[in-house]
Enzyme design. Sequence first.
Site, PDB file in Angstrom:
ATOM      1  N   GLN A   1      -1.965-133.449 -42.899  1.00  0.00           N
ATOM      2  CA  GLN A   1      -1.854-133.372 -44.354  1.00  0.00           C
ATOM      3  C   GLN A   1      -1.660-132.076 -45.033  1.00  0.00           C
ATOM      4  O   GLN A   1      -2.620-131.366 -45.478  1.00  0.00           O
ATOM      5  CB  GLN A   1      -3.243-133.769 -44.901  1.00  0.00           C
ATOM      6  CG  GLN A   1      -3.690-134.081 -46.393  1.00  0.00           C
ATOM      7  CD  GLN A   1      -2.896-135.503 -46.740  1.00  0.00           C
ATOM      8  OE1 GLN A   1      -3.489-136.493 -46.492  1.00  0.00           O
ATOM      9  NE2 GLN A   1      -2.086-135.390 -47.401  1.00  0.00           N
ATOM     10  N   PHE A   2      -0.368-132.076 -44.921  1.00  0.00           N
ATOM     11  CA  PHE A   2       0.176-130.414 -45.529  1.00  0.00           C
ATOM     12  C   PHE A   2      -0.379-130.231 -47.122  1.00  0.00           C
ATOM     13  O   PHE A   2      -0.266-129.061 -47.529  1.00  0.00           O
ATOM     14  CB  PHE A   2       1.668-130.342 -45.400  1.00  0.00           C
ATOM     15  CG  PHE A   2       2.536-131.385 -46.397  1.00  0.00           C
ATOM     16  CD1 PHE A   2       2.934-130.635 -47.591  1.00  0.00           C
ATOM     17  CD2 PHE A   2       2.762-132.216 -46.083  1.00  0.00           C
ATOM     18  CE1 PHE A   2       3.919-131.273 -48.255  1.00  0.00           C
ATOM     19  CE2 PHE A   2       3.597-133.211 -46.761  1.00  0.00           C
ATOM     20  CZ  PHE A   2       4.166-132.709 -48.199  1.00  0.00           C
ATOM     21  N   THR A   3      -0.519-131.652 -47.836  1.00  0.00           N
ATOM     22  CA  THR A   3      -0.905-131.227 -49.400  1.00  0.00           C
ATOM     23  C   THR A   3      -1.906-130.793 -49.510  1.00  0.00           C
ATOM     24  O   THR A   3      -2.395-130.316 -50.582  1.00  0.00           O
ATOM     25  CB  THR A   3      -0.571-132.766 -50.090  1.00  0.00           C
ATOM     26  OG1 THR A   3      -1.479-133.434 -49.410  1.00  0.00           O
ATOM     27  CG2 THR A   3       0.749-133.444 -49.995  1.00  0.00           C
TER      28      THR A   3
END
Length: 196
Positions: free
Chosen positions: A79-81
């Site tokens: 989950q890079f966000t």
Amino acid sequence: MRAVVQRVMQASVSVGDELVSSIGRGLCVLVGVSRDDTPKDMEYMVRKILNLRIFDDDKEKRWAHSVKDKNFEILCVSQFTLYCVLKGNKPDFHQSMAADQSQAFYEEFLQQMRTAYQPDKIKDGRFGAYMQVSIQNDGPVTIQLESPPQQGKSKAEKAKVARQQKWEKKAGAEATEGTTDAKLEQVTEQLSQTST
């Protein structure tokens, strides 16, 4: 590293019409990797996730057992966000590790999770894919984790904080530029009315 840990009755990840992974009771963990993360951050996060006491014991005593104690499953989703910085109202992800580096880092994280627990209990999504994550949160219970700054990377941490502050200041200035001009005009008008 950052993680959002959710206690679940069940969870699954799909890509399009394909079911990639699913678990029953356990944890669904959204995992974010920053561009400054090191193996020490990874070790910390593995230890915390596996030992986080967010399950009841057999006598219904709360916050007594970890996922390992209960022999439950874990579904990890990249989950890079989680490393979002707002530029006005637009999210920016420059603090996330680049995709080619973060994939190897994330896969090593999964390997460490499997080594420290049971390989068949660790599931994951599909790195870099557009995924649909379905969970049935139990409680709801959601815990946010972040690896602490390491002494060995104090210079990197200082640089990271400085970059973040500079970015947020710039983003805030751009977002409020129109508002500041409007306020200035309003104050100027009020002053001119007072003086007349």
